[in-house]
Every structure is written in C-alpha cells, then in structure tokens.
Motif scaffolding. Sequence first.
Motif, short mmCIF file in Angstrom:
data_model
loop_
_atom_site.label_atom_id
_atom_site.label_comp_id
_atom_site.label_asym_id
_atom_site.label_seq_id
_atom_site.Cartn_x
_atom_site.Cartn_y
_atom_site.Cartn_z
N ILE A 53 17.35 -23.02 2.04
CA ILE A 53 18.46 -23.99 2.05
C ILE A 53 18.04 -25.29 1.39
O ILE A 53 18.78 -25.87 0.60
CB ILE A 53 18.95 -24.22 3.49
CG1 ILE A 53 19.66 -22.96 4.00
CG2 ILE A 53 19.88 -25.42 3.57
CD1 ILE A 53 20.00 -22.99 5.46
N ALA A 54 16.83 -25.76 1.69
CA ALA A 54 16.33 -27.00 1.07
C ALA A 54 16.21 -26.82 -0.45
O ALA A 54 16.55 -27.74 -1.20
CB ALA A 54 14.98 -27.38 1.67
N LEU A 55 15.76 -25.67 -0.89
CA LEU A 55 15.63 -25.40 -2.32
C LEU A 55 17.00 -25.39 -3.00
O LEU A 55 17.17 -25.97 -4.08
CB LEU A 55 14.92 -24.06 -2.55
CG LEU A 55 14.69 -23.65 -3.99
CD1 LEU A 55 13.72 -24.62 -4.66
CD2 LEU A 55 14.15 -22.23 -4.05
N ILE A 56 17.98 -24.77 -2.37
CA ILE A 56 19.33 -24.73 -2.93
C ILE A 56 19.92 -26.13 -3.03
O ILE A 56 20.53 -26.51 -4.04
CB ILE A 56 20.24 -23.80 -2.10
CG1 ILE A 56 19.78 -22.35 -2.20
CG2 ILE A 56 21.70 -23.93 -2.51
CD1 ILE A 56 19.81 -21.78 -3.60
N LEU A 57 19.73 -26.94 -1.97
CA LEU A 57 20.23 -28.32 -2.00
C LEU A 57 19.54 -29.14 -3.10
O LEU A 57 20.19 -29.91 -3.82
CB LEU A 57 20.03 -28.99 -0.64
CG LEU A 57 20.89 -28.45 0.49
CD1 LEU A 57 20.47 -29.10 1.81
CD2 LEU A 57 22.35 -28.70 0.21
N PHE A 58 18.23 -28.96 -3.26
CA PHE A 58 17.48 -29.67 -4.29
C PHE A 58 17.97 -29.26 -5.68
O PHE A 58 18.20 -30.11 -6.55
CB PHE A 58 15.98 -29.40 -4.14
CG PHE A 58 15.17 -29.96 -5.26
CD1 PHE A 58 14.93 -31.33 -5.34
CD2 PHE A 58 14.64 -29.13 -6.24
CE1 PHE A 58 14.18 -31.85 -6.38
CE2 PHE A 58 13.89 -29.64 -7.27
CZ PHE A 58 13.66 -31.01 -7.35
N LEU A 59 18.13 -27.96 -5.89
CA LEU A 59 18.59 -27.49 -7.20
C LEU A 59 20.02 -27.96 -7.49
O LEU A 59 20.36 -28.27 -8.63
CB LEU A 59 18.51 -25.96 -7.27
CG LEU A 59 17.10 -25.38 -7.35
CD1 LEU A 59 17.14 -23.85 -7.31
CD2 LEU A 59 16.38 -25.86 -8.58
N GLY A 60 20.86 -28.03 -6.46
CA GLY A 60 22.22 -28.53 -6.64
C GLY A 60 22.22 -29.98 -7.08
O GLY A 60 22.97 -30.37 -7.99
N ARG A 61 21.40 -30.80 -6.44
CA ARG A 61 21.31 -32.22 -6.84
C ARG A 61 20.74 -32.37 -8.24
O ARG A 61 21.20 -33.20 -9.02
CB ARG A 61 20.46 -32.99 -5.84
CG ARG A 61 21.15 -33.20 -4.54
CD ARG A 61 20.34 -34.05 -3.62
NE ARG A 61 21.02 -34.20 -2.34
CZ ARG A 61 20.65 -35.03 -1.41
NH1 ARG A 61 19.61 -35.81 -1.59
NH2 ARG A 61 21.31 -35.10 -0.28
#
Length: 74
Positions: A53-61
């Motif tokens: 989840i943290a990786l997905i949020l980082f990639l989204g930003r």
Amino acid sequence: MGASRTLFAAEDTPLENFITLVGPNRAVEILGVRLVGINAENGVKLLFTLVFIALILFLGRLLRRFISRALHGI
C-alpha cells in the motif's frame, strides 16, 4: 496454559517478554494472553500488505508530480 511468567527479568529490564510467539503455529501472546487468529504468518502477510500500500501511494504521488510537470509546460 504454560508456566507463569514475570514482567521483570533478573536485570530489572521491564517487559522483557511483552510479546512472544508460542505454540506450533507461532501464535502471538501479549502479557500471557494468546491472541486467537494472530500468528507469525499473518503478521508477515500484514507487513507485505502495508509495504504494498505504501509503495502504491508513493508511485501515485510520483506519477502525479511527473504528469503535473509535463502538462504544466503545455
């Protein structure tokens, strides 16, 4: 249950055995209370889920910044 446990070790280190893994399925035990359904395998799955989840949020930003900079020049 097992033998009684103390919260203080011989060196007076508080809460030495605060969280332990017990039994064949490595169930989590906190202060002598075994938590049903919570074991080491589930903990690893939870950790991987949180990292995902943290990786997905980082990639989204990161993608949002890239697109914003790319479209800002138009």
